[in-house]
Enzyme design. Structure first.
Site, mmCIF file in Angstrom:
data_model
loop_
_atom_site.group_PDB
_atom_site.id
_atom_site.type_symbol
_atom_site.label_atom_id
_atom_site.label_comp_id
_atom_site.label_asym_id
_atom_site.label_seq_id
_atom_site.Cartn_x
_atom_site.Cartn_y
_atom_site.Cartn_z
ATOM 1 C CD GLU A 116 -2.938 -1.266 2.225
ATOM 2 O OE1 GLU A 116 -4.096 -1.669 2.050
ATOM 3 O OE2 GLU A 116 -2.457 -1.062 3.364
ATOM 4 C CG ASP B 95 -11.810 -8.372 -0.629
ATOM 5 O OD1 ASP B 95 -10.739 -7.834 -0.324
ATOM 6 O OD2 ASP B 95 -12.778 -8.407 0.142
HETATM 7 N N1 SAH Z 1 -2.800 -11.398 2.611
HETATM 8 C C1 SAH Z 1 -2.343 -10.785 3.816
HETATM 9 C C2 SAH Z 1 -3.478 -10.505 4.790
HETATM 10 C C3 SAH Z 1 -4.373 -9.385 4.315
HETATM 11 S S1 SAH Z 1 -5.545 -8.902 5.510
HETATM 12 C C4 SAH Z 1 -1.299 -11.697 4.456
HETATM 13 O O1 SAH Z 1 -1.378 -12.888 4.286
HETATM 14 O O2 SAH Z 1 -0.438 -11.169 5.145
HETATM 15 C C5 SAH Z 1 -6.476 -7.739 4.566
HETATM 16 C C6 SAH Z 1 -5.928 -6.310 4.495
HETATM 17 O O3 SAH Z 1 -6.622 -5.600 3.484
HETATM 18 C C7 SAH Z 1 -6.175 -5.494 5.752
HETATM 19 O O4 SAH Z 1 -5.132 -4.564 5.925
HETATM 20 C C8 SAH Z 1 -7.531 -4.809 5.499
HETATM 21 O O5 SAH Z 1 -7.532 -3.475 5.907
HETATM 22 C C9 SAH Z 1 -7.750 -4.887 3.992
HETATM 23 N N2 SAH Z 1 -8.913 -5.693 3.531
HETATM 24 C C10 SAH Z 1 -9.168 -5.914 2.220
HETATM 25 N N3 SAH Z 1 -10.239 -6.719 2.087
HETATM 26 C C11 SAH Z 1 -10.693 -7.005 3.328
HETATM 27 C C12 SAH Z 1 -11.733 -7.837 3.831
HETATM 28 N N4 SAH Z 1 -12.536 -8.533 3.019
HETATM 29 N N5 SAH Z 1 -11.890 -7.923 5.180
HETATM 30 C C13 SAH Z 1 -11.085 -7.235 6.008
HETATM 31 N N6 SAH Z 1 -10.060 -6.469 5.587
HETATM 32 C C14 SAH Z 1 -9.849 -6.348 4.258
#
Ligand code: SAH
Length: 232
Positions: free
Chosen positions: A12, A196
């Site tokens: 980001e 998403d």
């Molecule tokens: N893929 C990452 C985890 C991502 S968590 C890993 O394995 O390390 C999701 C991140 O994107 C968070 O920072 C949140 O703010 C945002 N986000 C995007 N879609 C989201 C969703 N469906 N639910 C919660 N947070 C979401």
């Protein structure tokens, strides 16, 4: 003036650091902060790591330790509103913590005594964002963002958050950053590009679109910075 630009994940803030060219890395409180001068204005950039606790720490540090006077958050989110598609931009007019729950005592979801269910973002920054959006010909939805320490990949949970908070999008940091900025009286702006739909396919969609959506959000935030500088 010093402006904080914050994300939660490396992806980001990468496009933002790219635009700054020269920056200095400072290690503080278990994280890395990037300080730079951008068009004559001081900026401090960091990704907090995921979730409400890390984002609280980073926002507070950017303000209290680095002296940031405005805070702009750039990142990705899950869509709640069926109007929002992957890549669409949403700016928060107010934010809530969807996982804050002492309803057993008769309080509403998202509320604790001394707090409030919603924290409002800075109206001037939102107005500025609308100008930027118009100039760029970039659609921008203003709406409610709900935050919690959960990656929501479940239709039922998503619908609950939509119905309970009127949320248009959900993520894991905005609501906590809002509480910090509100308490310290720092104007703030939370922008998210959809990665998403917070449904069964959310993790696949997230992985596929994280970089492109993060880029869309970061580009917009840098245009906001340009506009802030222009108007100072
Ligand atoms: N893929 C990452 C985890 C991502 S968590 C890993 O394995 O390390 C999701 C991140 O994107 C968070 O920072 C949140 O703010 C945002 N986000 C995007 N879609 C989201 C969703 N469906 N639910 C919660 N947070 C979401």
């Amino acid at each position: 003036m010093k402006i904080a630009i914050m994300g939660a994940m490396p992806e980001e803030i990468a496009p933002i650091l790219k635009k700054l060219h020269n920056y200095m890395s400072v290690e503080y409180a278990g994280n890395t902060y990037y300080e730079a001068s951008y068009k004559g204005v001081d900026v401090v950039v960091a990704y907090s790591k995921i979730g409400k606790v890390f984002s609280t720490l980073t926002a507070a540090t950017m303000i209290e330790h680095f002296g940031a006077q405005k805070l702009l958050f750039s990142g990705v989110a899950g869509a709640v509103s069926p109007e929002l598609r992957v890549g669409d931009l949403v700016v928060a007019n107010k934010l809530a913590q969807h996982d804050l729950d002492i309803t057993a005592f008769g309080h509403p979801f998202g509320y604790v005594p001394g707090g409030s269910v919603y924290v409002e973002a800075d109206k001037k920054l939102i107005a500025l964002a609308k100008e930027v959006a118009q100039e760029m010909g970039q659609p921008l939805k203003e709406g409610i963002i709900a935050t919690g320490d959960q990656f929501v990949a479940n239709e039922e949970r998503k619908n609950f958050i939509g119905e309970t908070f009127g949320a248009d999008a959900l993520e894991m940091e905005g609501g906590s950053v809002a509480v910090v900025c509100d308490a310290l009286e720092i104007p703030f702006f939370i922008l998210r590009a959809i990665s998403d739909a917070a449904d069964m396919d959310a993790s696949f969609s997230f992985d596929a679109f994280l970089e492109t959506s993060a880029q869309i959000s970061a580009e917009f935030v840098m245009k906001m910075i340009d506009k802030i500088i222009e108007q100072e």
